[in-house]
Design a protein around this motif. Sequence first.
Motif, short mmCIF file in Angstrom:
data_model
loop_
_atom_site.label_atom_id
_atom_site.label_comp_id
_atom_site.label_asym_id
_atom_site.label_seq_id
_atom_site.Cartn_x
_atom_site.Cartn_y
_atom_site.Cartn_z
N GLY A 197 -5.32 10.20 -8.65
CA GLY A 197 -4.41 9.78 -7.60
C GLY A 197 -3.91 10.89 -6.70
O GLY A 197 -2.71 11.19 -6.70
N SER A 198 -4.78 11.50 -5.90
CA SER A 198 -4.33 12.47 -4.89
C SER A 198 -3.61 11.74 -3.77
O SER A 198 -3.75 10.53 -3.59
CB SER A 198 -5.53 13.24 -4.34
OG SER A 198 -6.35 12.39 -3.57
N GLY A 199 -2.85 12.50 -2.96
CA GLY A 199 -2.10 11.88 -1.87
C GLY A 199 -2.98 11.17 -0.88
O GLY A 199 -2.69 10.04 -0.46
N ALA A 200 -4.08 11.81 -0.46
CA ALA A 200 -4.97 11.20 0.53
C ALA A 200 -5.58 9.93 -0.02
O ALA A 200 -5.69 8.92 0.69
CB ALA A 200 -6.06 12.19 0.93
N LEU A 201 -5.96 9.94 -1.28
CA LEU A 201 -6.60 8.76 -1.84
C LEU A 201 -5.58 7.64 -2.04
O LEU A 201 -5.90 6.46 -1.83
CB LEU A 201 -7.30 9.11 -3.16
CG LEU A 201 -8.26 8.02 -3.61
CD1 LEU A 201 -9.60 8.61 -4.02
CD2 LEU A 201 -7.67 7.22 -4.75
N ARG A 202 -4.37 7.98 -2.40
CA ARG A 202 -3.32 6.96 -2.53
C ARG A 202 -3.12 6.25 -1.20
O ARG A 202 -2.94 5.02 -1.15
CB ARG A 202 -2.01 7.58 -2.99
CG ARG A 202 -1.99 8.00 -4.46
CD ARG A 202 -0.67 8.67 -4.82
NE ARG A 202 -0.66 9.17 -6.17
CZ ARG A 202 -0.34 8.45 -7.24
NH1 ARG A 202 0.02 7.19 -7.08
NH2 ARG A 202 -0.37 8.97 -8.44
N ASP A 203 -3.11 6.99 -0.11
CA ASP A 203 -2.97 6.38 1.21
C ASP A 203 -4.12 5.42 1.50
O ASP A 203 -3.94 4.38 2.13
CB ASP A 203 -2.92 7.45 2.30
CG ASP A 203 -1.61 8.23 2.29
OD1 ASP A 203 -0.64 7.77 1.66
OD2 ASP A 203 -1.56 9.31 2.91
N LEU A 204 -5.31 5.79 1.05
CA LEU A 204 -6.50 4.99 1.32
C LEU A 204 -6.49 3.69 0.53
O LEU A 204 -6.75 2.61 1.08
CB LEU A 204 -7.75 5.79 0.98
CG LEU A 204 -9.10 5.07 1.16
CD1 LEU A 204 -9.41 4.91 2.63
CD2 LEU A 204 -10.21 5.84 0.45
N VAL A 205 -6.20 3.76 -0.77
CA VAL A 205 -6.40 2.60 -1.64
C VAL A 205 -5.14 1.78 -1.88
O VAL A 205 -5.24 0.62 -2.31
CB VAL A 205 -7.01 3.02 -3.00
CG1 VAL A 205 -8.28 3.80 -2.79
CG2 VAL A 205 -6.01 3.82 -3.84
N GLY A 206 -3.97 2.34 -1.63
CA GLY A 206 -2.74 1.59 -1.89
C GLY A 206 -2.64 1.18 -3.35
O GLY A 206 -2.77 2.00 -4.26
N GLN A 207 -2.47 -0.12 -3.59
CA GLN A 207 -2.36 -0.65 -4.95
C GLN A 207 -3.69 -1.22 -5.45
O GLN A 207 -3.72 -1.89 -6.49
CB GLN A 207 -1.29 -1.75 -4.98
CG GLN A 207 0.09 -1.30 -4.56
CD GLN A 207 0.64 -0.22 -5.46
OE1 GLN A 207 0.60 -0.35 -6.68
NE2 GLN A 207 1.17 0.85 -4.87
N ALA A 208 -4.77 -0.96 -4.72
CA ALA A 208 -6.05 -1.61 -5.02
C ALA A 208 -6.94 -0.77 -5.93
O ALA A 208 -8.17 -0.82 -5.82
CB ALA A 208 -6.78 -1.94 -3.72
N ALA A 209 -6.36 0.03 -6.82
CA ALA A 209 -7.14 0.84 -7.75
C ALA A 209 -6.28 1.20 -8.94
O ALA A 209 -5.05 1.18 -8.86
CB ALA A 209 -7.66 2.11 -7.07
N GLU A 210 -6.94 1.54 -10.03
CA GLU A 210 -6.25 2.13 -11.19
C GLU A 210 -6.22 3.64 -10.96
O GLU A 210 -7.27 4.29 -10.92
CB GLU A 210 -7.00 1.81 -12.48
CG GLU A 210 -6.91 0.36 -12.92
CD GLU A 210 -5.56 0.04 -13.58
OE1 GLU A 210 -4.82 0.99 -13.90
OE2 GLU A 210 -5.28 -1.15 -13.76
#
Length: 363
Positions: free
Chosen positions: A285-298
Amino acid sequence: MSQLRTVQVLGGGAGSSAHVTSLATGLVARGVQVTVCAPADGEHARTFPATGARFTPVPRRGDPASVVALRAACADADVVHAHGLHAAVRAGLALSGRSTPLVMTWHHRAHAEGARRRVLHLLERRANRAAAVVLGTSSELVDRARLRGARDARLAPAALPPGRPTLVHGGKARAELGAVGRPLLVSAGVLAPHHGYHTLLDAVHGWRELDPVPLLVVAGEGREEEALRHRVVDEGLPVVMTGRRDDLGELLAAADLAVVPGREDGRPAVAREALRLGVPLVAAGSGALRDLVGQAAELVPYGDAPALTGAVLRLLGDPGRREQLAGAGRRQAAGWPTEEDTVAHVLSVYDELAQPLSVAGRE
């Protein structure tokens, strides 16, 4: 008022090149005069003029003549827009003594250690302080820009490359990979240290005793490739390393899970395609990836192999949760910024910065 004139300065990355191509096309369609400055090569010379922009070749960043060439190219610009740290530093030097505002889009965060890390931090400070406005493609980059002295740092909607049509031949792909009758996990990217592939191989030990044993496919190449291949053989891991593949969509369409184990620099293709295709995603869960996926990933902590193992085991044992993530991924992807959103946002920044010139009566 006369036509707004902008100069786009590239640092040479493939991602920024695609972004500038899209941006130039949209700006020209709105009546903006666009000049693109980039190293001379056949692809640039063909691509940018096709957008309606003027292409001005400049020497690469290691050449002292680069700043001189940029200074000439930016002489009549109302706004200069640099893409990446190196481009922003050179553009800032080229604009020294002029009032022309500089915008920087910070697309990716680089990683370095030791002396190179100190140099990178210096580069970040110079680039961020040179720009009137920094547009970060993730909240993490916006925060970092402020930390490095940016006067005005904003989160920018950044359009993602459109997904290529995927021909779904799941059974065929699984048979070719040796994944018939067993779960298939797919990961893909540059095999670099901070991308977490050694952590991923550590995590494999936690599910190799399942029956049937899940198969992990790792697609990509990089300086860690040889070491990773040795580990797969020496440790007897249920992993297939395919090298570089141009059919990521087809691989993911056959997968039960997608995995992004590393601290990604931007918006990794495997995560984008997984969400578009509705493939459940497990990711660091990096910051950039969190922005990309939101709540749609584990999401799991970077470098935490037990957490990665646990997330994979939970999803493999919970079809309902996989289905929930598949739907959430498709919805998340449908809400990503479009090229129209990106161009409109950038043009609003240009208009804001050029406003003093308009008030002064530039005709």
